[in-house]
Scaffold this motif. Structure first.
Motif, PDB file in Angstrom:
ATOM      1  N   UNK A  10      30.432 -16.372  43.155  1.00  0.00           N
ATOM      2  CA  UNK A  10      31.566 -17.295  43.215  1.00  0.00           C
ATOM      3  C   UNK A  10      32.171 -17.575  41.855  1.00  0.00           C
ATOM      4  N   UNK A  11      31.317 -17.812  40.858  1.00  0.00           N
ATOM      5  CA  UNK A  11      31.816 -18.107  39.515  1.00  0.00           C
ATOM      6  C   UNK A  11      32.590 -16.925  38.940  1.00  0.00           C
ATOM      7  N   UNK A  12      32.038 -15.728  39.109  1.00  0.00           N
ATOM      8  CA  UNK A  12      32.677 -14.545  38.524  1.00  0.00           C
ATOM      9  C   UNK A  12      34.012 -14.249  39.198  1.00  0.00           C
ATOM     10  N   UNK A  13      34.069 -14.412  40.518  1.00  0.00           N
ATOM     11  CA  UNK A  13      35.325 -14.164  41.232  1.00  0.00           C
ATOM     12  C   UNK A  13      36.417 -15.110  40.735  1.00  0.00           C
ATOM     13  N   UNK A  14      36.058 -16.384  40.536  1.00  0.00           N
ATOM     14  CA  UNK A  14      37.033 -17.355  40.046  1.00  0.00           C
ATOM     15  C   UNK A  14      37.442 -17.039  38.609  1.00  0.00           C
ATOM     16  N   UNK A  15      36.475 -16.668  37.773  1.00  0.00           N
ATOM     17  CA  UNK A  15      36.783 -16.315  36.382  1.00  0.00           C
ATOM     18  C   UNK A  15      37.772 -15.160  36.314  1.00  0.00           C
ATOM     19  N   UNK A  16      37.617 -14.178  37.192  1.00  0.00           N
ATOM     20  CA  UNK A  16      38.512 -13.018  37.202  1.00  0.00           C
ATOM     21  C   UNK A  16      39.940 -13.413  37.599  1.00  0.00           C
ATOM     22  N   UNK A  17      40.056 -14.311  38.574  1.00  0.00           N
ATOM     23  CA  UNK A  17      41.383 -14.754  39.005  1.00  0.00           C
ATOM     24  C   UNK A  17      42.081 -15.511  37.878  1.00  0.00           C
ATOM     25  N   UNK A  18      41.367 -16.402  37.217  1.00  0.00           N
ATOM     26  CA  UNK A  18      41.953 -17.157  36.112  1.00  0.00           C
ATOM     27  C   UNK A  18      42.327 -16.234  34.954  1.00  0.00           C
ATOM     28  N   UNK A  74      34.039 -20.699  32.127  1.00  0.00           N
ATOM     29  CA  UNK A  74      34.373 -20.542  30.714  1.00  0.00           C
ATOM     30  C   UNK A  74      33.499 -19.486  30.059  1.00  0.00           C
ATOM     31  N   UNK A  75      32.200 -19.528  30.353  1.00  0.00           N
ATOM     32  CA  UNK A  75      31.278 -18.554  29.770  1.00  0.00           C
ATOM     33  C   UNK A  75      31.597 -17.140  30.253  1.00  0.00           C
ATOM     34  N   UNK A  76      31.853 -16.995  31.546  1.00  0.00           N
ATOM     35  CA  UNK A  76      32.181 -15.671  32.095  1.00  0.00           C
ATOM     36  C   UNK A  76      33.523 -15.178  31.570  1.00  0.00           C
ATOM     37  N   UNK A  77      34.486 -16.085  31.432  1.00  0.00           N
ATOM     38  CA  UNK A  77      35.776 -15.708  30.875  1.00  0.00           C
ATOM     39  C   UNK A  77      35.604 -15.180  29.453  1.00  0.00           C
ATOM     40  N   UNK A  78      34.763 -15.847  28.667  1.00  0.00           N
ATOM     41  CA  UNK A  78      34.512 -15.412  27.294  1.00  0.00           C
ATOM     42  C   UNK A  78      33.922 -14.002  27.258  1.00  0.00           C
ATOM     43  N   UNK A  79      33.047 -13.702  28.203  1.00  0.00           N
ATOM     44  CA  UNK A  79      32.445 -12.367  28.262  1.00  0.00           C
ATOM     45  C   UNK A  79      33.505 -11.320  28.588  1.00  0.00           C
ATOM     46  N   UNK A  80      34.353 -11.614  29.577  1.00  0.00           N
ATOM     47  CA  UNK A  80      35.428 -10.682  29.949  1.00  0.00           C
ATOM     48  C   UNK A  80      36.394 -10.480  28.778  1.00  0.00           C
ATOM     49  N   UNK A  81      36.757 -11.573  28.093  1.00  0.00           N
ATOM     50  CA  UNK A  81      37.702 -11.470  26.988  1.00  0.00           C
ATOM     51  C   UNK A  81      37.106 -10.682  25.818  1.00  0.00           C
ATOM     52  N   UNK A  82      35.852 -10.935  25.505  1.00  0.00           N
ATOM     53  CA  UNK A  82      35.189 -10.189  24.428  1.00  0.00           C
ATOM     54  C   UNK A  82      35.129  -8.708  24.766  1.00  0.00           C
ATOM     55  N   UNK A  83      34.859  -8.423  26.021  1.00  0.00           N
ATOM     56  CA  UNK A  83      34.802  -7.034  26.472  1.00  0.00           C
ATOM     57  C   UNK A  83      36.165  -6.352  26.313  1.00  0.00           C
ATOM     58  N   UNK A  84      37.243  -7.124  26.397  1.00  0.00           N
ATOM     59  CA  UNK A  84      38.601  -6.580  26.259  1.00  0.00           C
ATOM     60  C   UNK A  84      39.124  -6.631  24.818  1.00  0.00           C
ATOM     61  N   UNK A  85      38.293  -7.059  23.890  1.00  0.00           N
ATOM     62  CA  UNK A  85      38.690  -7.016  22.486  1.00  0.00           C
ATOM     63  C   UNK A  85      39.225  -8.298  21.900  1.00  0.00           C
TER      64      UNK A  85
END
Length: 313
Positions: free
Chosen positions: A135-143, A169-180
């Motif tokens: 649930x957390x990851x799905x929401x992080x991806x949408x945001x 917020x933590x998952x968003x940070x991981x996705x953003x770091x992964x994207x540079x």
């Protein structure tokens, strides 16, 4: 306050989840007395900036407000949005002179958000290569998809959130770091767990600071005693700052609290109160420490826990 006194609408879901948590405590191996003495009796050399933490908490609270109120308090806001059907709101600020951007994400605001908090399903995120709370990851991806057109890759990013918003917020940070993107720091308040021990092993790059209230049970969810056959046990990433009453606090360099006190969740059920999880409570606790904070060891913390009257006693 006992569980039956929880106010609606969250009562039924919290009671059911806590019952599961309590039952699973019997399956936990725990920690030896020697380890307890070593991990729980040490003061950390890390200095905690409570003025900075209070500023992050202010943004985390503002994320619950309407757009006009957010823009009034934070004029550099360029985006306020609650995209799709997530019921999760965020706002994005950008300081073009300093080349920094701040993202604040709203926490548990309604019944659907609460269900996401207590959901325990997990899966492997193929792009991140770590197990994540579904649930957390799905929401992080949408945001992330919603805010991406407004983000600036050459800006330093700071992210905060309370409750569900902290996990996102933590998952968003991981996705953003992964994207540079350069994510300098993530500060969360009352954040539930979003990955397992296997995932934590791969998150050494994540500068995550978790702030928890001494009596807030949400950061203990999903409980460490929940074991996934494929992905192992749920576990927190990053250091933990435990806010006690008055100027006192505990600093754990990594999340040893689950191992330090296996009975802590069971103890907390007797004192569970949704007010302890409210962002206003966090702001109050932080303000008590701005003038002068005093660190105590984990083993000493019970001397400074705010005692509550238990109904029926």
């Amino acid at each position: 306050m006992r569980l039956e006194q929880f106010p609606s609408p969250g009562a039924a879901w919290l009671r059911a989840t806590m019952l599961v948590c309590l039952l699973t405590l019997t399956a936990c191996v725990g920690i030896s007395g020697q380890e307890l003495g070593l991990l729980g009796s040490t003061l950390s050399p890390n200095k905690v900036d409570f003025v900075e933490l209070n500023a992050y908490a202010g943004r985390a609270k503002a994320a619950y407000a309407g757009e006009a109120a957010i823009r009034s308090r934070y004029p550099a806001t360029v985006r306020v949005s609650a995209p799709g059907k997530t019921d999760a709101q965020y706002f994005l600020e950008q300081d073009d002179r300093a080349k920094v951007q701040y993202i604040a994400i709203r926490g548990t605001a309604n019944r659907k958000n609460l269900l996401e908090d207590v959901e325990m399903r997990i899966r492997e995120d193929l792009s991140l290569a770590i197990p994540v709370h579904i649930g957390f990851d799905a929401t992080a991806r949408v945001l992330y998809a919603d805010m991406k057109p407004y983000l600036k890759k050459n800006y330093t990013t700071y992210i905060t959130g309370h409750s569900l918003g902290g996990a996102i917020a933590a998952l968003l940070a991981i996705h953003m770091t992964d994207d540079g993107y350069k994510v300098d720091k993530v500060v969360t308040f009352g954040q539930p767990k979003f990955t397992t021990a296997r995932g934590v092993e791969k998150l050494g790059f994540l500068t995550l600071v978790r702030v928890v209230d001494e009596n807030d049970i949400i950061p203990m969810l999903p409980p460490t005693t929940i074991v996934n056959r494929l992905y192992g046990i749920y576990e927190h990433a990053g250091p933990e700052i435990i806010l006690l009453e008055g100027p006192r606090y505990v600093y754990l360099p990594k999340h040893d609290a689950d191992r330090l006190s296996v009975g802590e969740l069971g103890r907390s059920l007797d004192f569970a109160d949704l007010k302890d999880h409210h962002i206003d409570n966090y702001l109050r606790r932080l303000s008590d420490k701005i003038a002068g904070a005093v660190e105590v060891t984990y083993n000493e913390r019970e001397r400074y826990v705010a005692k509550k009257e238990i109904a029926g006693n």
